[in-house]
Motif scaffolding. Structure first.
Motif, PDB file in Angstrom:
ATOM      1  N   LEU A   1      28.683 -18.988  76.949  1.00  0.00           N
ATOM      2  CA  LEU A   1      30.064 -19.449  76.918  1.00  0.00           C
ATOM      3  C   LEU A   1      29.940 -21.188  76.812  1.00  0.00           C
ATOM      4  N   ARG A   2      30.904 -21.530  76.043  1.00  0.00           N
ATOM      5  CA  ARG A   2      31.373 -22.964  75.949  1.00  0.00           C
ATOM      6  C   ARG A   2      32.988 -22.998  75.857  1.00  0.00           C
ATOM      7  N   ASP A   3      33.399 -24.028  76.793  1.00  0.00           N
ATOM      8  CA  ASP A   3      34.726 -23.841  77.057  1.00  0.00           C
ATOM      9  C   ASP A   3      35.568 -22.591  76.981  1.00  0.00           C
ATOM     10  N   GLY A   4      35.003 -21.781  77.709  1.00  0.00           N
ATOM     11  CA  GLY A   4      35.623 -20.461  77.979  1.00  0.00           C
ATOM     12  C   GLY A   4      35.417 -19.345  76.650  1.00  0.00           C
ATOM     13  N   THR A   5      34.938 -19.783  75.593  1.00  0.00           N
ATOM     14  CA  THR A   5      34.769 -19.046  74.315  1.00  0.00           C
ATOM     15  C   THR A   5      33.119 -18.719  73.951  1.00  0.00           C
ATOM     16  N   VAL A   6      32.827 -17.700  73.335  1.00  0.00           N
ATOM     17  CA  VAL A   6      31.619 -17.197  73.005  1.00  0.00           C
ATOM     18  C   VAL A   6      30.897 -18.260  72.171  1.00  0.00           C
ATOM     19  N   SER A   7      29.598 -18.676  72.597  1.00  0.00           N
ATOM     20  CA  SER A   7      28.963 -19.702  71.987  1.00  0.00           C
ATOM     21  C   SER A   7      28.110 -19.208  70.963  1.00  0.00           C
ATOM     22  N   VAL A   8      27.592 -18.006  71.510  1.00  0.00           N
ATOM     23  CA  VAL A   8      26.575 -17.270  70.863  1.00  0.00           C
ATOM     24  C   VAL A   8      26.345 -15.805  70.820  1.00  0.00           C
ATOM     25  N   GLY A   9      27.024 -15.344  69.775  1.00  0.00           N
ATOM     26  CA  GLY A   9      27.045 -13.943  69.645  1.00  0.00           C
ATOM     27  C   GLY A   9      25.558 -13.198  69.623  1.00  0.00           C
ATOM     28  N   LEU A  10      25.632 -12.373  70.452  1.00  0.00           N
ATOM     29  CA  LEU A  10      24.274 -11.528  70.761  1.00  0.00           C
ATOM     30  C   LEU A  10      24.262 -10.202  70.081  1.00  0.00           C
TER      31      LEU A  10
ATOM     32  N   ALA B   1      24.956 -16.105  62.572  1.00  0.00           N
ATOM     33  CA  ALA B   1      23.809 -16.673  62.612  1.00  0.00           C
ATOM     34  C   ALA B   1      23.061 -16.681  61.162  1.00  0.00           C
ATOM     35  N   LEU B   2      23.205 -15.718  60.375  1.00  0.00           N
ATOM     36  CA  LEU B   2      22.860 -15.610  58.910  1.00  0.00           C
ATOM     37  C   LEU B   2      23.464 -16.403  58.157  1.00  0.00           C
ATOM     38  N   VAL B   3      24.920 -16.992  58.381  1.00  0.00           N
ATOM     39  CA  VAL B   3      25.681 -17.909  57.546  1.00  0.00           C
ATOM     40  C   VAL B   3      24.980 -19.287  57.929  1.00  0.00           C
ATOM     41  N   LYS B   4      24.841 -19.418  59.285  1.00  0.00           N
ATOM     42  CA  LYS B   4      24.418 -20.880  59.637  1.00  0.00           C
ATOM     43  C   LYS B   4      22.872 -21.047  58.932  1.00  0.00           C
TER      44      LYS B   4
END
Length: 223
Positions: free
Chosen positions: A132-141, A147-150
């Motif tokens: 989490l970062r600032d209360g939101t998901v930073s990495v979808g597992l 990930a593919l878009v990035k």
């Protein structure tokens, strides 16, 4: 993932692999429905509503269970503070162990057959609160579209000679989930639903890694 150190990246890839493993086992044991990939279940929901409305309840309940798992995991993460990774992964491990045990009970008629599936989808929802970062998901597992878009954007930036993120990291995250799915399918082919015990062991290993990572951060040897 771009700002993660090596240990956090390895943990994220390992957890993506766990998600792929569990999703493959769930997919093969649940008539083609998913326990971690809710975009797929949303498509199944739409198709079922249009073609077989009586079956639409299955993906609808899976999506509901996933959202409940995300919400429950988020509450636990918020209350655990700096120990949120081990708290979330402790919950995931308990749910997977319970699913494996109740699957055995269901085979003997001692528990409803849908309960293990409900526990799996809840566990996969909760898993996404690990990073989490600032209360939101930073990495979808449990989902790899981001990930593919990035990865695609990094490739485009490289071709254009522009600054780019680390596309290899996002490729590795996707590869972790894909590899886990392969292992899950192979395990299911040989062990059927008992493969969930392997998933439980995998989760325990990830919990141990998270504990070491957070312990190092607390003592000044980690970030």
């Amino acid at each position: 993932m771009d700002g993660f150190d090596r240990r956090r990246r390895l943990l994220a890839i390992g957890l993506a692999g766990l998600a792929g493993f569990v999703d493959a086992v769930g997919f093969l044991s649940a008539d083609g429905y998913f326990v971690s990939f809710m975009s797929g279940n949303t498509t199944r929901l739409g198709v079922d509503l249009a073609t077989r409305p009586d079956r639409a309840v299955v993906p609808a309940l899976l999506i509901t269970g996933f959202v409940a798992g995300v919400a429950g995991g988020a509450i636990i993460a918020a209350r655990a503070g700096p120990r949120r990774k081990r708290a979330v992964l402790g919950l995931v491990t308990l749910l997977l162990v319970a699913a494996a045990g109740l699957r055995e009970a269901a085979l003997e008629g001692a528990a409803p057959g849908f309960v293990p599936l409900a526990l799996l989808v809840t566990a996969m929802g909760a898993l996404n609160n690990t990073f989490l970062r600032d209360g939101t998901v930073s990495v979808g597992l449990t989902y790899m579209t981001g990930a593919l878009v990035k990865l695609g954007q990094a490739i485009a930036a490289s071709l254009l000679g522009q600054p780019r993120g680390d596309g290899a990291v996002h490729a590795a995250l996707w590869g972790g989930l894909a590899s886990g799915a392969v292992l899950g399918a192979l395990a299911f082919a040989h062990l059927a639903g008992a493969a969930l015990w392997l998933a439980s062991g995998w989760a325990m290993l990830m919990l141990a890694l998270a504990w070491r990572l957070e312990k190092g951060a607390a003592t000044g040897f980690g970030t």
